[in-house]
Write a protein that holds these residues in place. Structure first.
Motif, mmCIF file in Angstrom:
data_model
loop_
_atom_site.group_PDB
_atom_site.id
_atom_site.type_symbol
_atom_site.label_atom_id
_atom_site.label_comp_id
_atom_site.label_asym_id
_atom_site.label_seq_id
_atom_site.Cartn_x
_atom_site.Cartn_y
_atom_site.Cartn_z
ATOM 1 N N GLY A 5 52.597 96.121 -51.241
ATOM 2 C CA GLY A 5 52.038 94.782 -51.418
ATOM 3 C C GLY A 5 50.825 94.353 -50.802
ATOM 4 N N GLY A 6 50.411 95.253 -49.731
ATOM 5 C CA GLY A 6 49.128 94.861 -49.394
ATOM 6 C C GLY A 6 49.373 93.712 -48.202
ATOM 7 N N ASN A 7 50.671 93.411 -47.777
ATOM 8 C CA ASN A 7 51.017 92.338 -47.096
ATOM 9 C C ASN A 7 50.434 92.330 -45.547
ATOM 10 O OD1 ASN A 7 52.843 92.071 -49.255
ATOM 11 N ND2 ASN A 7 53.854 90.649 -48.054
ATOM 12 N N HIS A 8 50.096 91.136 -45.170
ATOM 13 C CA HIS A 8 50.001 91.029 -43.621
ATOM 14 C C HIS A 8 51.079 91.110 -42.786
ATOM 15 C CE1 HIS A 8 49.283 88.716 -39.952
ATOM 16 N NE2 HIS A 8 48.039 89.351 -39.813
ATOM 17 N N SER A 9 52.221 90.520 -43.465
ATOM 18 C CA SER A 9 53.636 90.547 -42.695
ATOM 19 C C SER A 9 54.586 90.404 -43.720
ATOM 20 C CB SER A 9 53.548 89.108 -41.910
ATOM 21 O OG SER A 9 52.579 88.828 -41.226
ATOM 22 N N VAL A 10 55.694 90.920 -43.191
ATOM 23 C CA VAL A 10 56.883 91.059 -43.933
ATOM 24 C C VAL A 10 58.051 90.617 -42.989
ATOM 25 C CG1 VAL A 10 58.768 92.149 -45.298
ATOM 26 C CG2 VAL A 10 56.387 92.728 -45.996
ATOM 27 N N PHE A 11 58.637 89.736 -43.309
ATOM 28 C CA PHE A 11 59.640 89.013 -42.421
ATOM 29 C C PHE A 11 61.142 88.990 -43.140
ATOM 30 C CE2 PHE A 11 55.700 86.897 -40.756
ATOM 31 C CZ PHE A 11 55.769 87.506 -39.556
ATOM 32 N N LEU A 12 62.271 89.307 -42.494
ATOM 33 C CA LEU A 12 63.343 89.150 -43.353
ATOM 34 C C LEU A 12 64.578 88.508 -42.321
ATOM 35 C CD1 LEU A 12 65.539 90.003 -45.501
ATOM 36 C CD2 LEU A 12 65.868 92.385 -44.595
ATOM 37 N N LEU A 13 64.821 87.493 -42.975
ATOM 38 C CA LEU A 13 66.047 86.534 -42.209
ATOM 39 C C LEU A 13 67.205 87.213 -42.535
ATOM 40 C CD1 LEU A 13 64.262 83.365 -43.248
ATOM 41 C CD2 LEU A 13 64.356 83.893 -40.784
ATOM 42 N N LEU A 14 67.824 87.509 -41.470
ATOM 43 C CA LEU A 14 69.591 87.783 -41.509
ATOM 44 C C LEU A 14 70.179 86.620 -41.021
ATOM 45 C CD1 LEU A 14 69.277 91.511 -40.117
ATOM 46 C CD2 LEU A 14 68.859 90.652 -42.547
ATOM 47 N N MET A 64 77.991 81.219 -40.323
ATOM 48 C CA MET A 64 78.842 80.640 -39.547
ATOM 49 C C MET A 64 78.596 80.389 -38.292
ATOM 50 S SD MET A 64 81.308 80.028 -41.395
ATOM 51 C CE MET A 64 82.005 80.454 -43.303
ATOM 52 N N LYS A 65 77.899 81.301 -37.538
ATOM 53 C CA LYS A 65 77.160 81.039 -36.209
ATOM 54 C C LYS A 65 75.924 80.184 -36.423
ATOM 55 C CE LYS A 65 77.789 85.601 -34.109
ATOM 56 N NZ LYS A 65 77.129 86.805 -34.557
ATOM 57 N N GLU A 66 75.449 79.756 -37.523
ATOM 58 C CA GLU A 66 74.171 79.032 -37.904
ATOM 59 C C GLU A 66 73.014 79.358 -37.194
ATOM 60 O OE1 GLU A 66 75.178 74.809 -37.812
ATOM 61 O OE2 GLU A 66 77.297 75.161 -38.641
ATOM 62 N N GLY A 67 72.420 80.495 -37.334
ATOM 63 C CA GLY A 67 71.246 81.157 -36.820
ATOM 64 C C GLY A 67 71.068 82.261 -37.677
ATOM 65 N N SER A 68 69.616 82.815 -37.433
ATOM 66 C CA SER A 68 69.108 83.755 -38.158
ATOM 67 C C SER A 68 68.435 84.840 -37.216
ATOM 68 C CB SER A 68 68.104 83.592 -39.132
ATOM 69 O OG SER A 68 68.603 82.704 -39.988
ATOM 70 N N GLU A 69 68.986 86.083 -37.109
ATOM 71 C CA GLU A 69 68.139 87.228 -36.930
ATOM 72 C C GLU A 69 67.085 87.543 -37.705
ATOM 73 O OE1 GLU A 69 70.304 90.906 -35.914
ATOM 74 O OE2 GLU A 69 68.391 92.203 -35.223
ATOM 75 N N MET A 70 65.789 87.477 -37.296
ATOM 76 C CA MET A 70 64.611 87.613 -38.216
ATOM 77 C C MET A 70 63.989 89.015 -37.861
ATOM 78 S SD MET A 70 61.158 85.495 -39.185
ATOM 79 C CE MET A 70 60.474 85.520 -37.598
#
Lengths: 308, 308
Positions: free
Chosen positions: A244-253, A257-263
């Motif tokens: 994609g020629g991206n500057h960045s790619v992030f993925l939120l996991l 239930m814990k109400e948070g994300s590992e990115m």
């Protein structure tokens, strides 16, 4: 020729159900021939919802040329049909920030800062005094539970809760929270899914101050489900960034239930993560406590970080 | 700090009255402190309307920095406050095509393809079940009569007529058409007005495929009123073109009784006029029969002509 109602790329349940509901409403409110379509195949969660209420998956359409269009659930060109300027947008129904879509002609827009496009559409059904058909009401309430992570997301508003209550009555659903849990279990299922499909399940590219920034999200009922897949997902992010020629790619996991994300983070400039969230990337990822919403908790801080 | 409600540059009656009405409605519907403001002084027509119904002219504000903003009657950056990206747009109420304004956060948008923003706002009052105050109802019906050229403009819809009927009842106005004629006579008055003010009375710059195109409009009850002023207006157009670095400046001299417009033309490429309207410029102008609406009959054909 029918007007098409279409949501964003990598359709999620809100985008699919919004297209179906808006098509129904515009037929009844305006007597217009509207066909719900989608830019891709439905994901497992949406399939579960459509099957549960006996609705058909929309036909796939990816090009706007010569079409009259109702855009649902997005106003960003990068998330929309190809050749959007060769079609005519007649209406927009959305609940996101206002993106870079423009039009040549006056149009109708229904945009509210609520948790789900289907909440806006419930308001439209009320405004036009049109009854929501029972199966569509069921699917709409699932879309709202999905987008608001069963009311836990900070994007959730009183209007979303009220809409779910009203839709549950119409759909004859007595315990919608148990449908919600069932739905999120389907959403959590990753076994046997190719890594590429998993990354693309809910992935969007954004233009941030001229930089192409992809942000995906996987919501699961327990983060440990994803542990065996992190390396494979990271490899797919590397491919997506290159292609994609991206500057960045992030993925939120996202652990609902814990109400948070590992990115998971892959970026030409790791300082944007620190600028946006005040935390440094450790290894390949950063834990973002309380972060459930890409739209409200991830996109705005990144946009500010990329601005300066 | 109060949220500000603000319309476009060179405010017309719809922009002024919409700001006043939206501020009233948002206070009552949401309990929010909203102040109507304007980007410039009110024109003679708007002053007539405000005076008639005992309303104050909005304070002048031209910079968005640090403000929370409700945009009314426009979504084009070129028609908006300076430093719009340094404020936060919380809502948009409009009846034009969708322009290039974008936002960082989700927002509320009420946009309908009707003749006047005040018609949308009447719908919002109904939706929120808030009563329109009598003076605001009077001013709103005048705004609708102004924007729709007393229902003659092709932009006029049934919704506009219904809104005027309902607002007239609230305002206790029995013969709104005679108020309309009185208002258009005030609008037609040009004697003693500096040429620059006359050109700017209802003038907007548009970005058309990267070219800056200014289009002004003067509506009069009889075109002959303007005959002695054409040369002076043309000289002001030349100044505006030079100062603004415009590709083109057009001025519509609209005869609302004859239902057509003489368009004064000043452009680097006269072929755009022929492409847009199928007629060549004769001398300095072209007669456009049946053309009353800049928004619906002039901007779209020019946008197409500039595209290719």
């Amino acid at each position: 020729m029918a007007i098409i109602a279409v949501g964003h790329k990598n359709p999620d349940t809100d985008t699919i159900v919004s297209a179906i509901a808006v098509a129904d409403l515009y037929k009844k409110a305006y007597g217009k021939d509207v066909k719900p379509v989608a830019q891709g195949a439905v994901n497992p969660e949406s399939k579960f919802v459509l099957d549960k209420f006996g609705l058909a998956a929309p036909e796939i359409v990816t090009d706007a040329t010569g079409q009259q269009i109702i855009l649902v659930d997005h106003t960003d060109l990068s998330q929309s049909l190809a050749n959007l300027d060769k079609g005519e947008i007649v209406a927009v129904v959305d609940h996101h920030k206002l993106g870079d879509v423009t039009t040549t002609n006056p149009l109708e827009m229904w945009v509210w800062p609520v948790g789900c496009s289907c909440t806006v559409i419930k308001g439209m059904y009320d405004f036009f005094k049109v009854e929501v058909p029972k199966p569509i009401a069921g699917a709409m309430l699932c879309a709202i539970l999905s987008d608001t992570v069963m009311f836990k997301s900070p994007t959730c508003t009183d209007a979303d809760k009220k809409a779910v209550d009203a839709l549950a009555k119409i759909a004859g659903v007595s315990d919608y929270m148990s449908i919600g849990v069932e739905m999120f279990k389907v959403k959590s299922a990753v076994e046997g899914t190719p890594m590429k499909d998993l990354l693309n399940r809910d992935y969007k590219d954004f233009d941030m101050s001229g930089k192409k920034v992809g942000i995906g999200q996987l919501e699961v009922v327990d983060l440990s489900i994803l542990t065996p897949y992190k390396d494979g997902l990271y490899a797919e992010m590397e491919k997506a960034k290159k292609e994609g020629g991206n500057h960045s790619v992030f993925l939120l996991l996202t652990d609902i239930m814990k109400e948070g994300s590992e990115m998971l983070c892959l970026t030409d400039d790791p300082s944007v993560v620190e600028k946006a969230f005040g935390k440094k990337i450790e290894g390949k990822s950063v834990w973002l406590d309380g972060v459930l919403s890409r739209k409200k908790q991830v996109v705005p801080p990144f946009e500010k970080a990329f601005k300066g």
